[in-house]
Design an enzyme around this catalytic site. Structure first.
Site, PDB file in Angstrom:
ATOM      1  N   TYR A 144       0.861  -1.189   0.000  1.00  0.00           N
ATOM      2  CA  TYR A 144       0.000   0.000   0.000  1.00  0.00           C
ATOM      3  C   TYR A 144       0.887   1.226   0.000  1.00  0.00           C
ATOM      4  O   TYR A 144       1.884   1.275   0.741  1.00  0.00           O
ATOM      5  CB  TYR A 144      -0.897   0.001   1.245  1.00  0.00           C
ATOM      6  CG  TYR A 144      -1.785   1.216   1.376  1.00  0.00           C
ATOM      7  CD1 TYR A 144      -2.832   1.441   0.487  1.00  0.00           C
ATOM      8  CD2 TYR A 144      -1.583   2.149   2.400  1.00  0.00           C
ATOM      9  CE1 TYR A 144      -3.661   2.556   0.615  1.00  0.00           C
ATOM     10  CE2 TYR A 144      -2.404   3.264   2.539  1.00  0.00           C
ATOM     11  CZ  TYR A 144      -3.438   3.462   1.637  1.00  0.00           C
ATOM     12  OH  TYR A 144      -4.248   4.571   1.765  1.00  0.00           O
ATOM     13  N   ASP A 241       9.282   2.826  -0.395  1.00  0.00           N
ATOM     14  CA  ASP A 241       8.281   3.488   0.422  1.00  0.00           C
ATOM     15  C   ASP A 241       8.502   3.013   1.856  1.00  0.00           C
ATOM     16  O   ASP A 241       8.086   1.919   2.244  1.00  0.00           O
ATOM     17  CB  ASP A 241       6.877   3.130  -0.090  1.00  0.00           C
ATOM     18  CG  ASP A 241       5.796   3.768   0.757  1.00  0.00           C
ATOM     19  OD1 ASP A 241       6.137   4.454   1.741  1.00  0.00           O
ATOM     20  OD2 ASP A 241       4.607   3.578   0.438  1.00  0.00           O
ATOM     21  N   LYS A 269       4.549   8.472   9.110  1.00  0.00           N
ATOM     22  CA  LYS A 269       4.247   7.757  10.352  1.00  0.00           C
ATOM     23  C   LYS A 269       5.245   8.003  11.495  1.00  0.00           C
ATOM     24  O   LYS A 269       5.197   9.039  12.137  1.00  0.00           O
ATOM     25  CB  LYS A 269       4.085   6.267  10.070  1.00  0.00           C
ATOM     26  CG  LYS A 269       2.889   5.971   9.122  1.00  0.00           C
ATOM     27  CD  LYS A 269       2.476   4.531   9.167  1.00  0.00           C
ATOM     28  CE  LYS A 269       1.519   4.142   8.047  1.00  0.00           C
ATOM     29  NZ  LYS A 269       0.114   4.210   8.375  1.00  0.00           N
TER      30      LYS A 269
HETATM   31  C1  LIG Z   1       3.713   2.002   3.209  1.00  0.00           C
HETATM   32  C2  LIG Z   1       2.744   3.142   3.201  1.00  0.00           C
HETATM   33  N1  LIG Z   1       2.902   4.129   2.319  1.00  0.00           N
HETATM   34  C3  LIG Z   1       2.089   5.199   2.283  1.00  0.00           C
HETATM   35  C4  LIG Z   1       1.036   5.303   3.157  1.00  0.00           C
HETATM   36  C5  LIG Z   1       0.134   6.498   3.111  1.00  0.00           C
HETATM   37  O1  LIG Z   1       0.405   7.327   4.201  1.00  0.00           O
HETATM   38  P1  LIG Z   1      -0.733   8.320   4.759  1.00  0.00           P
HETATM   39  O2  LIG Z   1      -1.826   7.476   5.310  1.00  0.00           O
HETATM   40  O3  LIG Z   1       0.000   9.145   5.790  1.00  0.00           O
HETATM   41  O4  LIG Z   1      -1.181   9.151   3.593  1.00  0.00           O
HETATM   42  C6  LIG Z   1       0.827   4.291   4.100  1.00  0.00           C
HETATM   43  C7  LIG Z   1      -0.282   4.370   5.053  1.00  0.00           C
HETATM   44  O5  LIG Z   1      -0.659   3.430   5.715  1.00  0.00           O
HETATM   45  C8  LIG Z   1       1.699   3.184   4.118  1.00  0.00           C
HETATM   46  O6  LIG Z   1       1.533   2.169   4.983  1.00  0.00           O
END
Ligand SMILES: Cc1ncc(COP(=O)(O)O)c(C=O)c1O
Length: 443
Positions: A144, A241, A269
């Site tokens: 994700y 990511d 996060k």
């Molecule tokens: C690996 C990863 N990338 C991007 C995101 C998106 O981040 P946000 O919810 O702060 O937009 C998440 C959110 O859970 C994530 O787990």
């Protein structure tokens, strides 16, 4: 405010004015529709019925130091009182934070701040498309990367959707879906085939180096290295990511653990221990294409980017990780949880795969191997969700949804892990009995 009636009132009021009663799609969990959280502290949270839980959900990952960390909160309040958002120039804390991130994260020579992880991956992909002049990107089934169109697909897919486009949302243009190639994780040959044959080439490969959005798929030895080689060979931008793994698995992210350096890294996060903060960083020649450099082509903007209070929270979070044995503590407790769970299930004779990394742990109710998303289709979802529901009676909160991971923070103690193991054993046995009874009744 206390008592059952008040709880029902709050949740009912929420449903009248907020679609579904929650502000993010994953916050409404079957069986917990009336959950109203009124306070958080350290490793716990309390609901409007006065029940306190030890929290392993951790808001999907941010509060690495624990909820309401006093050092982070004090730094945030101090900065906020001194310097509110101005939206012009730069502030000293932004410069200091960029310097700390550049120092710690191997791939990051320059960094730009956002408010969320989704914005960070959005900008990284747009940058990769500009730098390469190509349209297509590769993502992996089970990863994700946020809610935007290019990546909002193929995370926890139903079996019949694996191998096809599985958008998480309606309203995505078919052309955008078309431009994202979805491949299985841990299969570098599939990536190689795609890079060699895709007409027009591939702009970027984006991945969670450990796909934690389906629990924990650990990269096979050599897999990340191979993605690095293939990206370099084909002029494709490699994006890690690290929104979950960054800062949680080490100050330098999982890339510093793996020894593989991507071209771009996104984070969010844990970097600000729960305050809204994300970022994108990487190679200077790529990052300098952003419009924060005069005359450059890739638009980068955001009213709340680099918000001083949030930045101060991130600086205090990083300072605490530098100063105190944060990772040592959470890794040790993570290992205790994983090995304790393995022992427990062995003793109970229940076949499971207990996995994770550092402070993250997860138990799949299945035989191994666990390498790619398709493997997780063998997981016994009823056991997975069921034991987590039953744990609630023992004051333990692991999110009762299939394939969700659990997190340990610096505020968790050894006694919490003891209680976790005890609650898990009781909850698992009860769930097993419930499922046996339910299956008997359905015959
Ligand atoms: C690996 C990863 N990338 C991007 C995101 C998106 O981040 P946000 O919810 O702060 O937009 C998440 C959110 O859970 C994530 O787990």
């Amino acid at each position: 405010m206390s008592g059952e009636t008040d709880t029902k009132d709050w949740a009912a009021r929420a449903r009248r004015v907020i679609p579904g009663g929650v502000n993010s799609g994953q916050r409404l969990v079957p069986g917990l529709e009336d959950l109203v959280v009124v306070s958080t502290a350290g490793a716990t949270f309390t609901d409007s019925r006065g029940r306190t839980f030890t929290d392993y959900h951790s808001a999907f990952g941010p509060p690495l130091l624990g909820h309401n960390d006093p050092d982070v909160d004090a730094a945030m309040s101090r900065e906020q009182a001194r310097n509110d958002l101005m939206g012009i120039g730069v502030t000293p804390v932004e410069i200091e934070l960029a310097e700390r991130i550049v120092e710690h994260v191997p791939s990051v020579e320059r960094v730009l701040l956002t408010a969320t992880g989704s914005e960070a991956t959005f900008h990284a992909i747009r940058l990769a498309r500009t730098a390469t002049g190509r349209n297509s990107i590769i993502k992996f089934q089970g990863c994700y990367h946020g809610w935007h169109d290019s990546v909002a697909m193929n995370v926890i897919s139903a079996p019949e959707r694996v191998g096809k486009k599985d958008p998480l949302s309606a309203g995505i243009l078919p052309e955008v879906l078309e431009a994202t190639i979805v491949l299985p994780f841990n299969d570098s040959e599939a990536v190689e085939r795609e890079l060699e044959t895709r007409p027009g080439g591939v702009a970027a490969i984006i991945l969670e180096p450990i796909p934690h959005n389906v629990g924990a798929l650990l990269p096979k030895p050599g897999y990340l290295e191979r993605l690095r080689e293939l990206s370099t060979k084909h002029g494709t931008v490699l994006i890690f990511d690290e929104v979950i793994t960054g800062f949680r698995h080490g100050l330098g992210g999982f890339q510093s653990v793996a020894g593989v350096t991507p071209d771009l890294t996104t984070f969010g996060k844990a970097v600000a221990n729960g305050y809204p903060m994300g970022g994108v960083g990487g190679r200077a020649d790529l990052m300098d294409l952003f419009s924060s450099s005069p005359g450059q082509p890739v638009l980068f903007a955001g009213t709340y980017n680099g918000h001083p209070g949030m930045v101060a929270a991130a600086l205090a979070t990083i300072a605490k990780m530098e100063r105190e044995p944060v990772h040592e503590h959470i890794f040790r407790l993570g290992e205790r949880a994983r090995s304790g769970l393995r022992d427990l299930y062995r003793r109970l004779g229940i076949p499971v795969v207990v996995t994770g990394f550092g402070s993250v742990f997860v138990t799949y109710f299945m035989e191994g191997p666990v390498e790619r998303y398709d493997d997780l289709l063998r997981n016994d979802k009823a056991m997975y969700v069921g034991y987590r529901r039953n744990q609630l009676e023992h004051g333990v909160f692991e999110l009762p949804m299939n394939l969700k991971r659990s997190h340990i923070s610096y505020a968790h103690k050894d006694a919490d892990i003891d209680a976790l193991l005890e609650a898990t054993e009781t909850a698992v046995l009860k769930t097993r009995d419930e499922l046996v009874a339910a299956r008997r009744n359905s015959v």
